[in-house]
Scaffold this active site. Structure first.
Site, PDB file in Angstrom:
ATOM      1  N   LYS A 104       0.824  -1.214   0.000  1.00  0.00           N
ATOM      2  CA  LYS A 104       0.000   0.000   0.000  1.00  0.00           C
ATOM      3  C   LYS A 104       0.861   1.269   0.000  1.00  0.00           C
ATOM      4  O   LYS A 104       0.464   2.294  -0.542  1.00  0.00           O
ATOM      5  CB  LYS A 104      -0.947   0.007   1.199  1.00  0.00           C
ATOM      6  CG  LYS A 104      -2.062  -1.016   1.070  1.00  0.00           C
ATOM      7  CD  LYS A 104      -2.963  -0.987   2.276  1.00  0.00           C
ATOM      8  CE  LYS A 104      -4.145  -1.906   2.079  1.00  0.00           C
ATOM      9  NZ  LYS A 104      -5.113  -1.813   3.165  1.00  0.00           N
ATOM     10  N   ALA A 153      -0.671   0.946   5.963  1.00  0.00           N
ATOM     11  CA  ALA A 153      -1.102   0.122   7.097  1.00  0.00           C
ATOM     12  C   ALA A 153      -2.189  -0.846   6.656  1.00  0.00           C
ATOM     13  O   ALA A 153      -2.950  -0.559   5.723  1.00  0.00           O
ATOM     14  CB  ALA A 153      -1.616   1.001   8.235  1.00  0.00           C
ATOM     15  N   ASP A 154      -2.256  -1.974   7.342  1.00  0.00           N
ATOM     16  CA  ASP A 154      -3.327  -2.925   7.102  1.00  0.00           C
ATOM     17  C   ASP A 154      -3.562  -3.741   8.368  1.00  0.00           C
ATOM     18  O   ASP A 154      -2.636  -3.963   9.145  1.00  0.00           O
ATOM     19  CB  ASP A 154      -3.019  -3.859   5.939  1.00  0.00           C
ATOM     20  CG  ASP A 154      -4.293  -4.483   5.387  1.00  0.00           C
ATOM     21  OD1 ASP A 154      -4.975  -3.803   4.588  1.00  0.00           O
ATOM     22  OD2 ASP A 154      -4.635  -5.614   5.773  1.00  0.00           O
ATOM     23  N   THR A 155      -4.809  -4.166   8.550  1.00  0.00           N
ATOM     24  CA  THR A 155      -5.201  -4.907   9.747  1.00  0.00           C
ATOM     25  C   THR A 155      -5.914  -6.188   9.348  1.00  0.00           C
ATOM     26  O   THR A 155      -6.733  -6.180   8.424  1.00  0.00           O
ATOM     27  CB  THR A 155      -6.149  -4.043  10.618  1.00  0.00           C
ATOM     28  OG1 THR A 155      -5.480  -2.833  10.969  1.00  0.00           O
ATOM     29  CG2 THR A 155      -6.569  -4.769  11.880  1.00  0.00           C
ATOM     30  N   GLY A 185      -0.173  -4.122  10.557  1.00  0.00           N
ATOM     31  CA  GLY A 185       1.173  -3.903  10.043  1.00  0.00           C
ATOM     32  C   GLY A 185       1.274  -2.471   9.551  1.00  0.00           C
ATOM     33  O   GLY A 185       0.307  -1.920   9.016  1.00  0.00           O
TER      34      GLY A 185
END
Length: 179
Positions: free
Chosen positions: A49, A63-65, A100
């Site tokens: 991203k 960011a990613d969840t 992350g």
């Protein structure tokens, strides 16, 4: 600074650190490689991203969840039925929320992830239906938002609350001080 995320929750949280950022996002293929762990998944996704903006001359945050229980990675539900399956799966059990984050500025790059344990109460069919009726499950990893009505399903958490919302801001703030 660029926040490479469309998430309104991440935008809200980043404002605790700075108001001086713009939101940009690129369409990326979020399909995960086979056999990837949840921590590897969020590091991979946060990086892909952020990378499209690497040459912008600005500090970029991707960011990613994901939510994970029993080795199963739960992303965002595709529809209400998918959300119902996720919430039923999470009912009465502990799961992990992984976020992350990748920060890039020119050649400097740093990635990290944060894990928070969340335990749900046993949820009745009615509990799940009532939650789904709020519509809050949409666009949320694991089909719930802890910062809203989803909080009513949570028995306890162990770790960073803001990580569950979608951005571990305390750790991010420390990382950004090095950029």
């Amino acid at each position: 600074m660029i926040l490479a995320s469309k998430s309104p929750r991440r935008q809200e949280l980043l404002k605790y650190i700075t108001d001086d950022f713009k939101v940009m996002s690129a369409e990326v293929d979020e399909a995960l490689p086979e056999g990837i762990t949840p921590s590897e998944a969020v590091l991979y996704l946060s990086k892909i991203k952020a990378l499209p903006f690497k040459d912008s001359g600005e500090t970029v945050i991707g960011a990613d969840t994901v939510v994970s229980a029993d080795g199963v990675i739960l992303g965002k539900p595709t529809d209400e039925m998918d959300a119902e399956k996720m919430l039923t799966f999470l009912s009465g059990r502990e799961h992990s929320v992984f976020t992350g984050v990748t920060v890039i500025n020119g050649k400097k790059e740093e990635s990290f992830y944060c894990e928070t344990k969340v335990k749900f109460f046993e949820l009745s069919e009615s509990d799940i239906k009532n939650y789904l009726n709020t519509g809050e499950y949409k666009d949320k990893a694991g089909a719930y938002g802890i910062q809203g009505y989803g909080s009513l399903m949570v028995e306890k958490i162990d770790g960073d609350y803001f990580n569950v919302v979608g951005l571990p801001i305390s750790r991010l703030n420390r990382i950004l001080s090095g950029f």
